[in-house]
Design a protein around this motif. Structure first.
Motif, PDB file in Angstrom:
ATOM      1  N   ASN A   1       0.842  -1.206   0.000  1.00 56.97           N
ATOM      2  CA  ASN A   1       0.000   0.000   0.000  1.00 56.97           C
ATOM      3  C   ASN A   1       0.875   1.253   0.000  1.00 56.97           C
ATOM      4  OD1 ASN A   1       0.809  -0.750   2.638  1.00 56.97           O
ATOM      5  ND2 ASN A   1      -0.806   0.482   3.554  1.00 56.97           N
ATOM      6  N   VAL A   2       1.559   1.490  -1.107  1.00 57.68           N
ATOM      7  CA  VAL A   2       2.439   2.644  -1.250  1.00 57.68           C
ATOM      8  C   VAL A   2       1.634   3.930  -1.064  1.00 57.68           C
ATOM      9  CG1 VAL A   2       3.998   3.867  -2.826  1.00 57.68           C
ATOM     10  CG2 VAL A   2       3.996   1.362  -2.753  1.00 57.68           C
ATOM     11  N   ASP A   3       2.158   4.812  -0.242  1.00 56.96           N
ATOM     12  CA  ASP A   3       1.488   6.081   0.105  1.00 56.96           C
ATOM     13  C   ASP A   3       0.096   5.847   0.683  1.00 56.96           C
ATOM     14  OD1 ASP A   3       3.682   7.633  -0.732  1.00 56.96           O
ATOM     15  OD2 ASP A   3       2.935   7.706  -2.803  1.00 56.96           O
ATOM     16  N   GLY A   4      -0.131   4.675   1.274  1.00 54.28           N
ATOM     17  CA  GLY A   4      -1.402   4.367   1.916  1.00 54.28           C
ATOM     18  C   GLY A   4      -2.514   3.961   0.967  1.00 54.28           C
ATOM     19  N   TYR A   5      -2.224   3.889  -0.326  1.00 49.35           N
ATOM     20  CA  TYR A   5      -3.266   3.580  -1.303  1.00 49.35           C
ATOM     21  C   TYR A   5      -3.581   2.087  -1.335  1.00 49.35           C
ATOM     22  CZ  TYR A   5      -5.701   2.831  -5.686  1.00 49.35           C
ATOM     23  OH  TYR A   5      -6.620   2.441  -6.616  1.00 49.35           O
ATOM     24  N   ILE A   6      -4.877   1.787  -1.273  1.00 53.05           N
ATOM     25  CA  ILE A   6      -5.364   0.415  -1.439  1.00 53.05           C
ATOM     26  C   ILE A   6      -6.523   0.478  -2.435  1.00 53.05           C
ATOM     27  CG2 ILE A   6      -6.443  -1.574  -0.332  1.00 53.05           C
ATOM     28  CD1 ILE A   6      -5.057  -0.731   2.279  1.00 53.05           C
ATOM     29  N   GLY A   7      -6.369  -0.204  -3.562  1.00 51.99           N
ATOM     30  CA  GLY A   7      -7.399  -0.197  -4.601  1.00 51.99           C
ATOM     31  C   GLY A   7      -8.616  -1.031  -4.231  1.00 51.99           C
ATOM     32  N   GLU A   8      -9.667  -0.856  -4.996  1.00 52.61           N
ATOM     33  CA  GLU A   8     -10.941  -1.542  -4.723  1.00 52.61           C
ATOM     34  C   GLU A   8     -10.785  -3.055  -4.751  1.00 52.61           C
ATOM     35  OE1 GLU A   8     -13.900  -0.298  -3.642  1.00 52.61           O
ATOM     36  OE2 GLU A   8     -12.713   1.518  -3.450  1.00 52.61           O
ATOM     37  N   SER A   9     -10.093  -3.581  -5.748  1.00 48.73           N
ATOM     38  CA  SER A   9      -9.921  -5.022  -5.854  1.00 48.73           C
ATOM     39  C   SER A   9      -9.167  -5.562  -4.637  1.00 48.73           C
ATOM     40  CB  SER A   9      -9.165  -5.354  -7.144  1.00 48.73           C
ATOM     41  OG  SER A   9      -8.972  -6.738  -7.250  1.00 48.73           O
ATOM     42  N   THR A  10      -8.140  -4.832  -4.235  1.00 48.13           N
ATOM     43  CA  THR A  10      -7.352  -5.246  -3.068  1.00 48.13           C
ATOM     44  C   THR A  10      -8.198  -5.197  -1.802  1.00 48.13           C
ATOM     45  OG1 THR A  10      -5.355  -4.444  -4.143  1.00 48.13           O
ATOM     46  CG2 THR A  10      -5.236  -4.806  -1.771  1.00 48.13           C
ATOM     47  N   LYS A  11      -9.075  -4.221  -1.684  1.00 45.50           N
ATOM     48  CA  LYS A  11      -9.972  -4.134  -0.518  1.00 45.50           C
ATOM     49  C   LYS A  11     -10.834  -5.396  -0.413  1.00 45.50           C
ATOM     50  CE  LYS A  11     -10.286   0.883  -0.352  1.00 45.50           C
ATOM     51  NZ  LYS A  11     -11.149   2.060  -0.534  1.00 45.50           N
ATOM     52  N   PHE A  12     -11.351  -5.851  -1.543  1.00 43.44           N
ATOM     53  CA  PHE A  12     -12.154  -7.073  -1.543  1.00 43.44           C
ATOM     54  C   PHE A  12     -11.309  -8.285  -1.137  1.00 43.44           C
ATOM     55  CE2 PHE A  12     -14.915  -4.643  -4.564  1.00 43.44           C
ATOM     56  CZ  PHE A  12     -16.059  -4.655  -3.783  1.00 43.44           C
ATOM     57  N   GLU A  13     -10.070  -8.321  -1.622  1.00 42.44           N
ATOM     58  CA  GLU A  13      -9.179  -9.430  -1.267  1.00 42.44           C
ATOM     59  C   GLU A  13      -8.846  -9.410   0.224  1.00 42.44           C
ATOM     60  OE1 GLU A  13      -5.958  -8.916  -3.985  1.00 42.44           O
ATOM     61  OE2 GLU A  13      -7.149  -9.573  -5.701  1.00 42.44           O
ATOM     62  N   ILE A  14      -8.656  -8.228   0.785  1.00 40.19           N
ATOM     63  CA  ILE A  14      -8.397  -8.103   2.224  1.00 40.19           C
ATOM     64  C   ILE A  14      -9.595  -8.611   3.011  1.00 40.19           C
ATOM     65  CG2 ILE A  14      -8.075  -6.449   4.106  1.00 40.19           C
ATOM     66  CD1 ILE A  14      -6.420  -4.752   2.051  1.00 40.19           C
ATOM     67  N   GLU A  15     -10.776  -8.214   2.620  1.00 40.25           N
ATOM     68  CA  GLU A  15     -11.988  -8.665   3.321  1.00 40.25           C
ATOM     69  C   GLU A  15     -12.154 -10.179   3.206  1.00 40.25           C
ATOM     70  OE1 GLU A  15     -13.886  -6.982   5.453  1.00 40.25           O
ATOM     71  OE2 GLU A  15     -12.384  -5.427   5.111  1.00 40.25           O
ATOM     72  N   TYR A  16     -11.849 -10.718   2.038  1.00 38.67           N
ATOM     73  CA  TYR A  16     -11.925 -12.167   1.854  1.00 38.67           C
ATOM     74  C   TYR A  16     -10.933 -12.861   2.773  1.00 38.67           C
ATOM     75  CZ  TYR A  16     -11.914 -16.765  -0.305  1.00 38.67           C
ATOM     76  OH  TYR A  16     -11.997 -18.131  -0.507  1.00 38.67           O
ATOM     77  N   ALA A  17      -9.707 -12.359   2.815  1.00 35.96           N
ATOM     78  CA  ALA A  17      -8.680 -12.950   3.684  1.00 35.96           C
ATOM     79  C   ALA A  17      -9.101 -12.882   5.149  1.00 35.96           C
ATOM     80  CB  ALA A  17      -7.346 -12.239   3.466  1.00 35.96           C
ATOM     81  N   LYS A  18      -9.672 -11.749   5.565  1.00 36.66           N
ATOM     82  CA  LYS A  18     -10.165 -11.611   6.945  1.00 36.66           C
ATOM     83  C   LYS A  18     -11.228 -12.659   7.238  1.00 36.66           C
ATOM     84  CE  LYS A  18      -9.401  -6.674   7.666  1.00 36.66           C
ATOM     85  NZ  LYS A  18     -10.063  -5.374   7.869  1.00 36.66           N
ATOM     86  N   SER A  19     -12.132 -12.875   6.282  1.00 33.73           N
ATOM     87  CA  SER A  19     -13.223 -13.838   6.491  1.00 33.73           C
ATOM     88  C   SER A  19     -12.706 -15.262   6.633  1.00 33.73           C
ATOM     89  CB  SER A  19     -14.246 -13.756   5.353  1.00 33.73           C
ATOM     90  OG  SER A  19     -13.764 -14.393   4.178  1.00 33.73           O
ATOM     91  N   LYS A  20     -11.498 -15.502   6.103  1.00 30.48           N
ATOM     92  CA  LYS A  20     -10.874 -16.828   6.175  1.00 30.48           C
ATOM     93  C   LYS A  20      -9.894 -16.933   7.338  1.00 30.48           C
ATOM     94  CE  LYS A  20     -12.856 -18.519   2.547  1.00 30.48           C
ATOM     95  NZ  LYS A  20     -13.680 -19.712   2.591  1.00 30.48           N
TER      96      LYS A  20
END
Length: 50
Positions: free
Chosen positions: A20-39
């Motif tokens: 997350n360079v300069d704090g940026y997280i794209g929409e697709s990555t946000k979904f992947e983070i949420e998926y990883a959290k759910s697992k």
């Protein structure tokens, strides 16, 4: 197709590392983070999130 592949890779991993360079997280990555959290996967970030 790529979303499915990314989910499979997350399923096989113990942890995901978010670049997350300069704090940026794209929409697709946000979904992947949420998926990883759910697992129950550990999530690490390149830069601290606020």
């Amino acid at each position: 197709m790529l979303d499915g592949m990314h989910k499979q890779k997350i399923d096989m991993s113990d942890e995901i590392y978010v670049i997350n360079v300069d704090g940026y997280i794209g929409e697709s990555t946000k979904f992947e983070i949420e998926y990883a959290k759910s697992k129950g996967k550990k999530i690490s970030y390149l830069e601290n999130i606020g």
